[in-house]
Design a protein around this motif. Structure first.
Motif, PDB file in Angstrom:
ATOM      1  N   GLU A  88      10.654   2.942  -3.431  1.00 28.45           N
ATOM      2  CA  GLU A  88       9.448   3.290  -4.182  1.00 28.45           C
ATOM      3  C   GLU A  88       9.807   4.488  -5.051  1.00 28.45           C
ATOM      4  O   GLU A  88      10.894   5.061  -4.899  1.00 28.45           O
ATOM      5  N   THR A  90       7.592   7.332  -5.966  1.00 27.21           N
ATOM      6  CA  THR A  90       6.839   8.596  -5.887  1.00 27.21           C
ATOM      7  C   THR A  90       7.724   9.738  -5.381  1.00 27.21           C
ATOM      8  O   THR A  90       7.703  10.840  -5.937  1.00 27.21           O
ATOM      9  N   GLU A 121      12.515  -6.771   2.840  1.00 29.36           N
ATOM     10  CA  GLU A 121      11.381  -7.402   3.516  1.00 29.36           C
ATOM     11  C   GLU A 121      11.677  -8.885   3.662  1.00 29.36           C
ATOM     12  O   GLU A 121      12.632  -9.397   3.077  1.00 29.36           O
ATOM     13  N   TYR A 128       9.326  -9.666  -2.634  1.00 32.28           N
ATOM     14  CA  TYR A 128      10.739  -9.818  -2.962  1.00 32.28           C
ATOM     15  C   TYR A 128      11.508  -8.609  -2.471  1.00 32.28           C
ATOM     16  O   TYR A 128      10.923  -7.575  -2.129  1.00 32.28           O
ATOM     17  N   TYR A 274       0.330  10.237   2.367  1.00 29.17           N
ATOM     18  CA  TYR A 274      -1.025  10.266   1.816  1.00 29.17           C
ATOM     19  C   TYR A 274      -1.947  11.274   2.480  1.00 29.17           C
ATOM     20  O   TYR A 274      -1.873  11.509   3.685  1.00 29.17           O
TER      21      TYR A 274
HETATM   22  P1  HAM Z   1       3.141   0.440  -2.065  1.00 28.94           P
HETATM   23  O1  HAM Z   1       1.780   0.031  -1.585  1.00 28.94           O
HETATM   24  O2  HAM Z   1       4.238   0.419  -1.055  1.00 28.94           O
HETATM   25  O3  HAM Z   1       2.982   1.884  -2.685  1.00 28.94           O
HETATM   26  O4  HAM Z   1       3.568  -0.479  -3.277  1.00 28.94           O
HETATM   27  C1  HAM Z   1       2.732  -0.591  -4.415  1.00 28.94           C
HETATM   28  C2  HAM Z   1       2.677  -2.028  -4.887  1.00 28.94           C
HETATM   29  O5  HAM Z   1       3.998  -2.518  -5.117  1.00 28.94           O
HETATM   30  C3  HAM Z   1       2.079  -3.007  -3.887  1.00 28.94           C
HETATM   31  O6  HAM Z   1       0.670  -3.007  -3.952  1.00 28.94           O
HETATM   32  C4  HAM Z   1       2.644  -4.322  -4.388  1.00 28.94           C
HETATM   33  O7  HAM Z   1       1.890  -4.809  -5.478  1.00 28.94           O
HETATM   34  C5  HAM Z   1       4.021  -3.922  -4.882  1.00 28.94           C
HETATM   35  N1  HAM Z   1       5.047  -4.253  -3.877  1.00 28.94           N
HETATM   36  C6  HAM Z   1       5.379  -3.548  -2.775  1.00 28.94           C
HETATM   37  N2  HAM Z   1       6.361  -4.174  -2.096  1.00 28.94           N
HETATM   38  C7  HAM Z   1       6.649  -5.304  -2.784  1.00 28.94           C
HETATM   39  C8  HAM Z   1       7.577  -6.379  -2.605  1.00 28.94           C
HETATM   40  N3  HAM Z   1       8.434  -6.415  -1.583  1.00 28.94           N
HETATM   41  N4  HAM Z   1       7.594  -7.383  -3.522  1.00 28.94           N
HETATM   42  C9  HAM Z   1       6.745  -7.357  -4.585  1.00 28.94           C
HETATM   43  N5  HAM Z   1       5.860  -6.365  -4.808  1.00 28.94           N
HETATM   44  C10 HAM Z   1       5.803  -5.360  -3.920  1.00 28.94           C
HETATM   45  C11 HAM Z   1       3.997   2.599  -3.251  1.00 28.94           C
HETATM   46  O8  HAM Z   1       5.079   2.155  -3.502  1.00 28.94           O
HETATM   47  C12 HAM Z   1       3.598   4.007  -3.608  1.00 28.94           C
HETATM   48  N6  HAM Z   1       4.786   4.698  -4.168  1.00 28.94           N
HETATM   49  C13 HAM Z   1       2.458   4.001  -4.614  1.00 28.94           C
HETATM   50  C14 HAM Z   1       2.028   5.369  -4.977  1.00 28.94           C
HETATM   51  C15 HAM Z   1       2.331   6.035  -6.126  1.00 28.94           C
HETATM   52  N7  HAM Z   1       1.301   6.192  -4.235  1.00 28.94           N
HETATM   53  C16 HAM Z   1       1.144   7.341  -4.892  1.00 28.94           C
HETATM   54  N8  HAM Z   1       1.790   7.247  -6.026  1.00 28.94           N
END
Ligand code: HAM
Length: 435
Positions: A88, A90, A121, A128, A274
């Motif tokens: 991610e 952040t 995952e 993905y 968070y």
């Molecule tokens: P997260 O909920 O882990 O948050 O990921 C955000 C979005 O990334 C998810 O809602 C989903 O749409 C997409 N996503 C996560 N994992 C996958 C995957 N394996 N394949 C496809 N799409 C995926 C974060 O990553 C935090 N950094 C968000 C954040 C920013 N919070 C504060 N600032």
């Protein structure tokens, strides 16, 4: 020899679908610009400690899903390091904020990013191992207003606008507050105590979580565990007055702006940084992986990474999921069609004539492309029938360039939608094809 394939959980993105990816990114950049965000690009890999400390050792992401390796020193001046492909963005943004002392400006930093993230995952539709996020963070010293509930409401209002402009309809905003660090500690104790008599009847994951990170129990999807989870205390009951007032101010601002949301008491999110506001936007068309995006406030993250106090709020959208939603809504993949197909015609048996017509066709294509048109270029060795077939598949019209047309400067254009054939002077061709 066996053929090599893209690694499980990774994909090639091909045209015409990539046109949709570009459209999403262009729209996102335009909306971010209107809210006065600037772009940040951080490295795709970082020191593993960044995610262990930032995202949290006990989270699924850090404990099971990271691509981590030992990067051996290549010279005496280098150290062997443990590196990780970012799961991610952040943590990387906050690291950069600290490293470049962006807080010293005294202003809010409003930063967005678009790029690949990596998590090991179990792949399925919408999930993905390499996926792309479009995200943004608002971070700064408290004196710049970084803690204000108005920041939360503004970010959420921006997301509602962005989804509307992308043409994504039917989303739901789930909103919750996980409180301050102290609220969470209190809630953790309450949850731990409430779990003792019931956890024996829950799934093995919940039994582990009850010990390591009780909040994660609320994420459990096992159907048999749901009635038990419904009886557990809610985090709303552990919020102190300041956290309650903060949340009330966020919802009041959303109401005033007309952004609809639903309170979801179980929304605790899968990352440990968070505090206070947490949110997800879901979409019914996505199936099990229904989160289009997620985010929230992380008022202590900078300090956790050794930086100054710098409250922040942000989100990340799953770009792959935006694409899936739009493809489902738009019934068919976007078609990219050229404005014209140029068909050089010549005597296929005469190599010189053929070369001359091909060269003339390339010159004409260059002229039209420089005028901003999308042009497909045929080959003089094609028969007329083959040229028409190729043109019909890729372009809105065909321009015939034979010896006569070259001499006279009058070209024959057939527009497929009407079936009409027109003689057009070369000087007027670009304007004709654009109309
Ligand atoms: P997260 O909920 O882990 O948050 O990921 C955000 C979005 O990334 C998810 O809602 C989903 O749409 C997409 N996503 C996560 N994992 C996958 C995957 N394996 N394949 C496809 N799409 C995926 C974060 O990553 C935090 N950094 C968000 C954040 C920013 N919070 C504060 N600032």
């Amino acid at each position: 020899m066996s053929t090599l394939k893209a690694v499980r959980g990774t994909r090639d993105l091909l045209p015409p679908e990539t046109a949709l990816w570009n459209r999403i990114e262009t729209t996102a950049r335009a909306v971010f610009a209107r809210y006065n965000f600037g772009e940040i690009r951080t490295p795709v890999f970082e020191d593993t400690a960044l995610f262990a400390r930032g995202v949290g050792e006990e989270t699924d992401i850090v404990s099971k899903e990271m691509y981590t390796w030992e990067d051996r020193a290549r010279a005496q001046s280098e150290k062997t390091q443990t590196l990780t492909l970012r799961p991610e963005n952040t943590a990387g943004v906050v690291r950069a904020y600290i490293e470049h002392q962006l807080g010293n400006t005294g202003d809010l930093q409003k930063l967005y990013y678009i790029g690949p993230q990596f998590r090991r995952e179990r792949p399925q539709k919408g999930r993905y191992r390499q996926f792309s996020q479009i995200g943004a963070e608002v971070i700064g010293p408290p004196s710049a207003g970084s803690e204000s509930p108005l920041r939360d409401a503004e970010v959420l209002e921006m997301l509602a606008t962005l989804l509307d402009e992308l043409g994504i309809t039917g989303w739901t905003l789930h909103l919750n507050s996980v409180g301050s660090a102290a609220d969470r500690a209190r809630y953790n104790d309450a949850l731990r105590a409430a779990l003792v008599p019931v956890v024996g009847r829950m799934c093995v994951d919940c039994q582990r979580r009850a010990v390591t990170n009780p909040l994660r129990v609320l994420d459990c999807k096992v159907p048999e565990d749901q009635p038990i989870i419904d009886t557990l205390p809610m985090i709303a009951d552990s919020l102190d007055e300041a956290s309650q007032a903060h949340f009330a101010a966020v919802t009041a601002a959303l109401d005033a702006a007309g952004v609809p949301y639903t309170r979801n008491h179980r929304l605790v999110r899968g990352l440990d940084y968070y505090t206070r506001t947490t949110f997800e936007f879901t979409h019914g068309g996505l199936g099990a992986q229904n989160a289009l995006l997620g985010g929230g406030r992380y008022d202590g993250l900078s300090e956790m990474l050794g930086g100054p106090r710098a409250p922040g709020i942000g989100f990340a959208m799953g770009e792959d999921r935006l694409v899936l939603t739009l493809l489902a809504q738009e019934s068919a993949a976007p078609q990219v069609v050229a404005d014209a197909f140029i068909a050089p015609l010549g005597d296929a048996k005469n190599a010189d004539a053929l070369a001359r017509m091909n060269a003339a066709a390339l010159a004409l294509a260059r002229e039209l492309r420089r005028a901003g048109l999308r042009i497909e270029l045929g080959d003089g060795s094609f028969r007329l029938k083959k040229s028409f077939e190729a043109a019909d598949k890729t372009a809105r019209s065909i321009v015939i360039l034979g010896e006569d047309e070259l001499q006279s400067g009058i070209l024959t254009v057939k527009t497929f939608s009407t079936g009409i054939q027109t003689k057009v002077p070369r000087t007027e061709l670009a304007a004709f094809l654009s109309s």
